[in-house]
Design a protein around this motif. Structure first.
Motif, PDB file in Angstrom:
ATOM      1  N   PHE A  32      38.692  -3.244  24.994  1.00  0.00           N
ATOM      2  CA  PHE A  32      38.082  -2.830  23.730  1.00  0.00           C
ATOM      3  C   PHE A  32      36.589  -2.562  23.900  1.00  0.00           C
ATOM      4  CE2 PHE A  32      41.871  -5.136  22.498  1.00  0.00           C
ATOM      5  CZ  PHE A  32      42.397  -4.319  21.505  1.00  0.00           C
ATOM      6  N   ALA A  33      36.212  -2.054  25.065  1.00  0.00           N
ATOM      7  CA  ALA A  33      34.793  -1.803  25.339  1.00  0.00           C
ATOM      8  C   ALA A  33      34.247  -0.734  24.403  1.00  0.00           C
ATOM      9  CB  ALA A  33      34.614  -1.366  26.791  1.00  0.00           C
ATOM     10  N   ALA A  34      33.059  -0.997  23.892  1.00  0.00           N
ATOM     11  CA  ALA A  34      32.333  -0.049  23.051  1.00  0.00           C
ATOM     12  C   ALA A  34      30.853  -0.255  23.333  1.00  0.00           C
ATOM     13  CB  ALA A  34      32.662  -0.268  21.579  1.00  0.00           C
ATOM     14  N   PRO A  35      30.300   0.507  24.297  1.00  0.00           N
ATOM     15  CA  PRO A  35      28.930   0.275  24.742  1.00  0.00           C
ATOM     16  C   PRO A  35      27.882   0.220  23.631  1.00  0.00           C
ATOM     17  CG  PRO A  35      30.011   1.873  26.157  1.00  0.00           C
ATOM     18  CD  PRO A  35      30.941   1.607  25.011  1.00  0.00           C
ATOM     19  N   GLY A  36      28.031   0.995  22.567  1.00  0.00           N
ATOM     20  CA  GLY A  36      27.035   0.993  21.498  1.00  0.00           C
ATOM     21  C   GLY A  36      27.222  -0.114  20.472  1.00  0.00           C
ATOM     22  N   ALA A  37      28.369  -0.768  20.508  1.00  0.00           N
ATOM     23  CA  ALA A  37      28.673  -1.793  19.501  1.00  0.00           C
ATOM     24  C   ALA A  37      27.977  -3.106  19.838  1.00  0.00           C
ATOM     25  CB  ALA A  37      30.185  -2.010  19.432  1.00  0.00           C
ATOM     26  N   PRO A  38      27.717  -3.930  18.793  1.00  0.00           N
ATOM     27  CA  PRO A  38      27.123  -5.246  19.059  1.00  0.00           C
ATOM     28  C   PRO A  38      28.049  -6.083  19.947  1.00  0.00           C
ATOM     29  CG  PRO A  38      27.212  -4.771  16.695  1.00  0.00           C
ATOM     30  CD  PRO A  38      27.944  -3.683  17.399  1.00  0.00           C
ATOM     31  N   GLY A  39      27.504  -6.658  20.992  1.00  0.00           N
ATOM     32  CA  GLY A  39      28.302  -7.473  21.899  1.00  0.00           C
ATOM     33  C   GLY A  39      29.089  -6.649  22.896  1.00  0.00           C
ATOM     34  N   GLY A  40      28.988  -5.306  22.814  1.00  0.00           N
ATOM     35  CA  GLY A  40      29.674  -4.436  23.759  1.00  0.00           C
ATOM     36  C   GLY A  40      31.171  -4.334  23.557  1.00  0.00           C
ATOM     37  N   ILE A  41      31.658  -4.773  22.411  1.00  0.00           N
ATOM     38  CA  ILE A  41      33.095  -4.746  22.135  1.00  0.00           C
ATOM     39  C   ILE A  41      33.307  -4.052  20.792  1.00  0.00           C
ATOM     40  CG2 ILE A  41      33.157  -7.004  21.016  1.00  0.00           C
ATOM     41  CD1 ILE A  41      35.823  -7.538  22.459  1.00  0.00           C
ATOM     42  N   SER A  42      34.398  -3.310  20.696  1.00  0.00           N
ATOM     43  CA  SER A  42      34.683  -2.580  19.463  1.00  0.00           C
ATOM     44  C   SER A  42      34.973  -3.564  18.327  1.00  0.00           C
ATOM     45  CB  SER A  42      35.882  -1.658  19.667  1.00  0.00           C
ATOM     46  OG  SER A  42      37.067  -2.423  19.794  1.00  0.00           O
ATOM     47  N   PRO A  43      34.863  -3.102  17.079  1.00  0.00           N
ATOM     48  CA  PRO A  43      35.186  -3.983  15.948  1.00  0.00           C
ATOM     49  C   PRO A  43      36.616  -4.525  16.022  1.00  0.00           C
ATOM     50  CG  PRO A  43      34.024  -2.039  15.167  1.00  0.00           C
ATOM     51  CD  PRO A  43      34.313  -1.824  16.624  1.00  0.00           C
ATOM     52  N   GLU A  44      37.537  -3.693  16.482  1.00  0.00           N
ATOM     53  CA  GLU A  44      38.929  -4.144  16.608  1.00  0.00           C
ATOM     54  C   GLU A  44      39.044  -5.268  17.629  1.00  0.00           C
ATOM     55  OE1 GLU A  44      37.966  -0.950  16.983  1.00  0.00           O
ATOM     56  OE2 GLU A  44      38.810   0.041  15.210  1.00  0.00           O
ATOM     57  N   GLY A  45      38.344  -5.099  18.761  1.00  0.00           N
ATOM     58  CA  GLY A  45      38.359  -6.127  19.799  1.00  0.00           C
ATOM     59  C   GLY A  45      37.736  -7.422  19.315  1.00  0.00           C
ATOM     60  N   ALA A  46      36.666  -7.309  18.525  1.00  0.00           N
ATOM     61  CA  ALA A  46      36.009  -8.508  17.992  1.00  0.00           C
ATOM     62  C   ALA A  46      36.937  -9.251  17.041  1.00  0.00           C
ATOM     63  CB  ALA A  46      34.718  -8.116  17.281  1.00  0.00           C
ATOM     64  N   VAL A  47      37.678  -8.505  16.223  1.00  0.00           N
ATOM     65  CA  VAL A  47      38.627  -9.149  15.301  1.00  0.00           C
ATOM     66  C   VAL A  47      39.762  -9.793  16.082  1.00  0.00           C
ATOM     67  CG1 VAL A  47      40.327  -8.711  13.478  1.00  0.00           C
ATOM     68  CG2 VAL A  47      38.038  -7.707  13.315  1.00  0.00           C
ATOM     69  N   LEU A  48      40.266  -9.114  17.106  1.00  0.00           N
ATOM     70  CA  LEU A  48      41.336  -9.691  17.930  1.00  0.00           C
ATOM     71  C   LEU A  48      40.853 -10.953  18.631  1.00  0.00           C
ATOM     72  CD1 LEU A  48      44.226  -9.362  18.907  1.00  0.00           C
ATOM     73  CD2 LEU A  48      43.351  -7.984  20.795  1.00  0.00           C
ATOM     74  N   GLU A  49      39.626 -10.940  19.121  1.00  0.00           N
ATOM     75  CA  GLU A  49      39.041 -12.119  19.749  1.00  0.00           C
ATOM     76  C   GLU A  49      38.968 -13.279  18.752  1.00  0.00           C
ATOM     77  OE1 GLU A  49      35.282 -12.642  22.628  1.00  0.00           O
ATOM     78  OE2 GLU A  49      34.758 -11.919  20.640  1.00  0.00           O
ATOM     79  N   ALA A  50      38.600 -12.970  17.515  1.00  0.00           N
ATOM     80  CA  ALA A  50      38.523 -14.006  16.481  1.00  0.00           C
ATOM     81  C   ALA A  50      39.912 -14.537  16.137  1.00  0.00           C
ATOM     82  CB  ALA A  50      37.850 -13.445  15.224  1.00  0.00           C
ATOM     83  N   LEU A  51      40.888 -13.647  16.051  1.00  0.00           N
ATOM     84  CA  LEU A  51      42.252 -14.074  15.714  1.00  0.00           C
ATOM     85  C   LEU A  51      42.870 -14.938  16.801  1.00  0.00           C
ATOM     86  CD1 LEU A  51      43.708 -10.785  14.179  1.00  0.00           C
ATOM     87  CD2 LEU A  51      43.283 -12.931  12.971  1.00  0.00           C
ATOM     88  N   LEU A  52      42.666 -14.560  18.061  1.00  0.00           N
ATOM     89  CA  LEU A  52      43.312 -15.265  19.165  1.00  0.00           C
ATOM     90  C   LEU A  52      42.572 -16.517  19.616  1.00  0.00           C
ATOM     91  CD1 LEU A  52      44.400 -12.244  21.377  1.00  0.00           C
ATOM     92  CD2 LEU A  52      45.813 -13.603  19.825  1.00  0.00           C
TER      93      LEU A  52
END
Length: 129
Positions: A32-52
């Motif tokens: 879920f890499a997103a170089p411009g996003a905060p933390g370098g992860i896409s919003p979807e990846g950040a939500v998945l990280e929070a869920l898991l």
């Protein structure tokens, strides 16, 4: 602020679990890499990280606000109810695979213990939930 006195044992359970967790986080970051996003992860990846894993630190303020306004912010918290649902689904899956009740229960206990170790048993929150 923290001074390392000495290195811990290489094969300690805590170190092994920490390595597994970091490897899992790296896989999420790669997927879920997103170089411009905060933390370098896409919003979807950040939500998945929070869920898991219960890691809500990289979920953007806009997503947190939207989830709070819709009453869904509690979905990002790992709670007993969520663990119960996961346990029931895993147990049903094991039983469907033809595993009898006792071995399925033993497998479920082991899997839940491993998951508890993976999330490191730490309460993680950011803001109101």
């Amino acid at each position: 602020m923290i001074t390392r006195i000495r290195a811990g044992p290489v094969l300690s359970p805590r170190r092994i679990i920490s390595r597994l967790r970091r490897a899992f986080l790296r896989r999420l970051e790669l997927g879920f890499a997103a170089p411009g996003a905060p933390g370098g992860i896409s919003p979807e990846g950040a939500v998945l990280e929070a869920l898991l894993l219960g890691e809500r630190g990289r979920v953007g303020d806009d997503i947190n606000r939207t989830l709070q306004e819709t009453g869904l912010l509690h979905l990002l918290a790992i709670s007993g109810a969520h663990i119960g649902i996961i346990a029931a689904l895993l147990f049903a899956l094991l039983r469907t695979a033809g595993i009898s009740r006792r071995p399925a229960s033993a497998c479920l206990i082991i899997l839940l213990l491993l998951y508890a170790l993976l999330i490191e048993g730490q309460p993680r929150s950011r803001g109101p939930c």
